[in-house]
Design a protein around this motif. Structure first.
Motif, PDB file in Angstrom:
ATOM      1  N   HIS A 156      56.380  38.189  42.205  1.00  0.00           N
ATOM      2  CA  HIS A 156      54.952  38.491  42.082  1.00  0.00           C
ATOM      3  C   HIS A 156      54.460  38.055  40.705  1.00  0.00           C
ATOM      4  O   HIS A 156      55.233  37.937  39.762  1.00  0.00           O
ATOM      5  CB  HIS A 156      54.690  39.986  42.270  1.00  0.00           C
ATOM      6  CG  HIS A 156      55.365  40.592  43.450  1.00  0.00           C
ATOM      7  ND1 HIS A 156      54.915  40.418  44.742  1.00  0.00           N
ATOM      8  CD2 HIS A 156      56.486  41.358  43.540  1.00  0.00           C
ATOM      9  CE1 HIS A 156      55.714  41.067  45.573  1.00  0.00           C
ATOM     10  NE2 HIS A 156      56.680  41.637  44.864  1.00  0.00           N
ATOM     11  N   SER A 157      53.168  37.868  40.598  1.00  0.00           N
ATOM     12  CA  SER A 157      52.582  37.478  39.326  1.00  0.00           C
ATOM     13  C   SER A 157      52.624  38.638  38.337  1.00  0.00           C
ATOM     14  O   SER A 157      52.233  39.765  38.665  1.00  0.00           O
ATOM     15  CB  SER A 157      51.132  37.029  39.527  1.00  0.00           C
ATOM     16  OG  SER A 157      50.476  36.861  38.278  1.00  0.00           O
ATOM     17  N   ASP A 158      53.090  38.359  37.130  1.00  0.00           N
ATOM     18  CA  ASP A 158      53.126  39.385  36.097  1.00  0.00           C
ATOM     19  C   ASP A 158      51.733  39.815  35.658  1.00  0.00           C
ATOM     20  O   ASP A 158      51.560  40.897  35.094  1.00  0.00           O
ATOM     21  CB  ASP A 158      53.904  38.888  34.871  1.00  0.00           C
ATOM     22  CG  ASP A 158      55.398  38.812  35.115  1.00  0.00           C
ATOM     23  OD1 ASP A 158      55.865  39.460  36.070  1.00  0.00           O
ATOM     24  OD2 ASP A 158      56.087  38.101  34.361  1.00  0.00           O
ATOM     25  N   GLU A 159      50.740  38.977  35.901  1.00  0.00           N
ATOM     26  CA  GLU A 159      49.371  39.283  35.466  1.00  0.00           C
ATOM     27  C   GLU A 159      48.544  39.952  36.561  1.00  0.00           C
ATOM     28  O   GLU A 159      47.340  40.170  36.380  1.00  0.00           O
ATOM     29  CB  GLU A 159      48.671  38.003  34.996  1.00  0.00           C
ATOM     30  CG  GLU A 159      49.417  37.270  33.889  1.00  0.00           C
ATOM     31  CD  GLU A 159      49.813  38.185  32.736  1.00  0.00           C
ATOM     32  OE1 GLU A 159      48.971  38.994  32.316  1.00  0.00           O
ATOM     33  OE2 GLU A 159      50.967  38.094  32.270  1.00  0.00           O
ATOM     34  N   GLU A 160      49.148  40.272  37.686  1.00  0.00           N
ATOM     35  CA  GLU A 160      48.428  40.962  38.757  1.00  0.00           C
ATOM     36  C   GLU A 160      48.012  42.350  38.287  1.00  0.00           C
ATOM     37  O   GLU A 160      48.826  43.118  37.772  1.00  0.00           O
ATOM     38  CB  GLU A 160      49.323  41.078  39.990  1.00  0.00           C
ATOM     39  CG  GLU A 160      48.700  41.890  41.118  1.00  0.00           C
ATOM     40  CD  GLU A 160      49.687  42.198  42.224  1.00  0.00           C
ATOM     41  OE1 GLU A 160      49.259  42.779  43.238  1.00  0.00           O
ATOM     42  OE2 GLU A 160      50.895  41.885  42.059  1.00  0.00           O
ATOM     43  N   THR A 161      46.757  42.702  38.463  1.00  0.00           N
ATOM     44  CA  THR A 161      46.272  44.027  38.081  1.00  0.00           C
ATOM     45  C   THR A 161      46.712  45.052  39.115  1.00  0.00           C
ATOM     46  O   THR A 161      46.441  44.892  40.308  1.00  0.00           O
ATOM     47  CB  THR A 161      44.742  44.032  37.957  1.00  0.00           C
ATOM     48  OG1 THR A 161      44.340  43.108  36.941  1.00  0.00           O
ATOM     49  CG2 THR A 161      44.230  45.422  37.596  1.00  0.00           C
ATOM     50  N   LEU A 162      47.391  46.096  38.657  1.00  0.00           N
ATOM     51  CA  LEU A 162      47.890  47.139  39.549  1.00  0.00           C
ATOM     52  C   LEU A 162      47.159  48.461  39.373  1.00  0.00           C
ATOM     53  O   LEU A 162      47.172  49.296  40.281  1.00  0.00           O
ATOM     54  CB  LEU A 162      49.388  47.362  39.305  1.00  0.00           C
ATOM     55  CG  LEU A 162      50.314  46.179  39.594  1.00  0.00           C
ATOM     56  CD1 LEU A 162      51.760  46.556  39.277  1.00  0.00           C
ATOM     57  CD2 LEU A 162      50.195  45.732  41.040  1.00  0.00           C
ATOM     58  N   VAL A 163      46.543  48.670  38.226  1.00  0.00           N
ATOM     59  CA  VAL A 163      45.841  49.927  37.958  1.00  0.00           C
ATOM     60  C   VAL A 163      44.501  49.623  37.322  1.00  0.00           C
ATOM     61  O   VAL A 163      44.408  48.771  36.426  1.00  0.00           O
ATOM     62  CB  VAL A 163      46.653  50.843  37.010  1.00  0.00           C
ATOM     63  CG1 VAL A 163      45.946  52.187  36.839  1.00  0.00           C
ATOM     64  CG2 VAL A 163      48.071  51.049  37.530  1.00  0.00           C
ATOM     65  N   ARG A 164      43.464  50.327  37.798  1.00  0.00           N
ATOM     66  CA  ARG A 164      42.145  50.188  37.194  1.00  0.00           C
ATOM     67  C   ARG A 164      41.484  51.565  37.179  1.00  0.00           C
ATOM     68  O   ARG A 164      41.185  52.147  38.220  1.00  0.00           O
ATOM     69  CB  ARG A 164      41.297  49.182  37.975  1.00  0.00           C
ATOM     70  CG  ARG A 164      39.912  48.984  37.385  1.00  0.00           C
ATOM     71  CD  ARG A 164      39.283  47.691  37.845  1.00  0.00           C
ATOM     72  NE  ARG A 164      39.240  47.574  39.278  1.00  0.00           N
ATOM     73  CZ  ARG A 164      39.122  46.396  39.909  1.00  0.00           C
ATOM     74  NH1 ARG A 164      39.075  45.290  39.218  1.00  0.00           N
ATOM     75  NH2 ARG A 164      39.074  46.360  41.219  1.00  0.00           N
ATOM     76  N   MET A 165      41.285  52.099  35.980  1.00  0.00           N
ATOM     77  CA  MET A 165      40.563  53.350  35.802  1.00  0.00           C
ATOM     78  C   MET A 165      39.471  53.104  34.781  1.00  0.00           C
ATOM     79  O   MET A 165      39.762  52.888  33.596  1.00  0.00           O
ATOM     80  CB  MET A 165      41.502  54.463  35.298  1.00  0.00           C
ATOM     81  CG  MET A 165      42.626  54.834  36.243  1.00  0.00           C
ATOM     82  SD  MET A 165      43.583  56.256  35.617  1.00  0.00           S
ATOM     83  CE  MET A 165      45.038  56.159  36.666  1.00  0.00           C
ATOM     84  N   LEU A 166      38.228  53.121  35.242  1.00  0.00           N
ATOM     85  CA  LEU A 166      37.089  52.770  34.403  1.00  0.00           C
ATOM     86  C   LEU A 166      37.352  51.434  33.705  1.00  0.00           C
ATOM     87  O   LEU A 166      37.640  50.451  34.370  1.00  0.00           O
ATOM     88  CB  LEU A 166      36.799  53.897  33.412  1.00  0.00           C
ATOM     89  CG  LEU A 166      36.423  55.251  34.050  1.00  0.00           C
ATOM     90  CD1 LEU A 166      36.091  56.270  32.972  1.00  0.00           C
ATOM     91  CD2 LEU A 166      35.271  55.112  35.040  1.00  0.00           C
TER      92      LEU A 166
END
Length: 396
Positions: A156-166
């Motif tokens: 998987h891409s290391d730069e994939e966003t897995l968490v987004r809080m605000l």
């Protein structure tokens, strides 16, 4: 006369709809980008199903995989989708994504043992074996175990966003610093503080605060009080008449972490440190004194509101005490894990019962799943869906 072929196709379509009804739908409240990703999956699955019907091929009694039915998709926003409270524990064995029988293929027997299910999961992921294995002590249910394996697998891409809080984000690269033996990225500690703070937003008078590491940095920079109030009130420093503890994670030089806990019961601030270097302690405790003073300024400012009358007048003069029972690790390698363990998500702290034992592997695994798969991750549902697709051998 036998019915015509169109009648046969129509019957098959009705049968398939009955099969579809057997699959439990899932509801995802997330961002608009989640809607597009899931809609593409549903469209693709529907086209494949229709093509099978038109060819007149036999329809299996239980489809290998069934498209998810989206009951409700809400665009995430601060107005429409405020952070939800972390008040109820995750029920053991609860299935977040339902399938008819939990099968991996249509030809599988109705009942399968746990060993067979685990074997099937391993076979599906192929060479992408996890670099960090879940253990019994992590106390995961089946879906959390699947999410855990997905987070720590290759391909998987290391730069994939897995968490987004605000405005806060974590990528796969940040999450994988939770693998035992690696130094935990400071943004993971920051996200743990964010998770804890989100959990009290529904409470009118929270009994704890959990400030981000940036607060200590801003105090060091001697930021004006006006900027501090604008940044930290009311989300981080939420006025309360029942405040018991304030947790402040602090990053020192060379990536060393320690934690400050202000105890309103003992009227003292505690210095929790896994590497209390004698040469560094005076500087660290001076910073803690400065933090006490700035918190007093925030809690007595007009922006704090009428509850400022409950602020102890001598808060800035409270003593700094060192936590008892914490071993001296003589290294900063595990300091981030120690601080995460002290940032209890329920805000519990007892100065007479500070744990001197760190189950490093268990803490790291549970932190990854709670941050990525918890209720405050704006894209948590999408990541769990990706984990399911990954398990079935599909692209993510």
């Amino acid at each position: 006369m036998f019915p015509s072929k169109p009648w046969t196709v129509a019957s098959q379509q009705r049968n398939l709809r009955e099969e579809d009804d057997a699959a439990a739908a899932f509801v995802l409240h997330g961002h608009a980008e989640n809607v597009e990703a899931i809609a593409d999956d549903v469209s693709e699955a529907t086209n494949r199903r229709d093509a099978t019907i038109l060819r007149g091929s036999a329809i299996p009694s239980k489809a290998p995989t069934l498209p998810l039915e989206i009951l409700d998709v809400a665009v995430d926003s601060e107005e429409n989708n405020p952070p939800q409270p972390l008040t109820a524990p995750v029920l053991k064995g609860r299935r977040l994504f339902h399938s008819p029988d939990g099968r991996c293929s249509g030809s599988a027997p109705t009942k399968r043992s746990r060993a067979a299910t685990a074997c099937s999961t391993t076979r599906n992921v192929g060479k992408n074996r996890p670099k960090f294995k879940a253990t019994h002590d992590m106390d995961f249910n089946r879906q959390d175990t699947l999410l855990f394996n997905y987070l720590f697998s290759d391909g998987h891409s290391d730069e994939e966003t897995l968490v987004r809080m605000l405005q806060y984000r974590l990528t796969r690269r940040h999450i994988q610093t939770l693998i035992p033996g690696r130094t935990i990225d400071g943004r993971v500690v920051e996200m743990v503080a964010m998770r804890n703070t989100c959990s009290i937003q529904h409470v009118r008078h929270p009994f704890f605060w959990c400030l981000p590491p940036a607060f200590a940095e801003d105090v060091t920079k001697e930021l004006p009080l006006e900027e501090l109030t604008e940044t930290y009130i009311p989300f981080w420093v939420k006025p309360s008449r029942f405040l018991n503890h304030i947790f402040v994670p602090i990053e020192d030089i060379l990536g060393h972490w320690y934690c400050m806990v202000i105890d309103f019961v003992d009227k003292a601030a505690y210095h929790l440190d896994s590497y209390p270097d004698a040469n560094m302690i005076p500087g660290r405790e001076q910073l803690m004194k400065d933090i006490l003073g700035r918190i007093h300024d925030l809690m007595t400012s007009p922006a704090y509101g009428p509850l400022k009358v409950n602020t102890p007048s001598n808060l800035r003069d409270w003593p700094i005490r060192r936590g008892q029972g914490i071993p001296n690790c003589n290294t900063s390698d595990s300091s981030g894990a120690w601080v995460i363990s002290w940032l209890d998500p329920e805000g519990c702290f007892n100065s007479l019962d500070i744990s001197g034992v760190l189950d490093d592997s268990t803490l790291r695994g549970k932190t990854a799943v709670s941050v990525v798969g918890g209720p405050f991750n704006g894209i948590g549902g999408l990541i769990r869906l990706k984990a399911q697709r990954w398990q079935r051998g599909g692209s993510t």
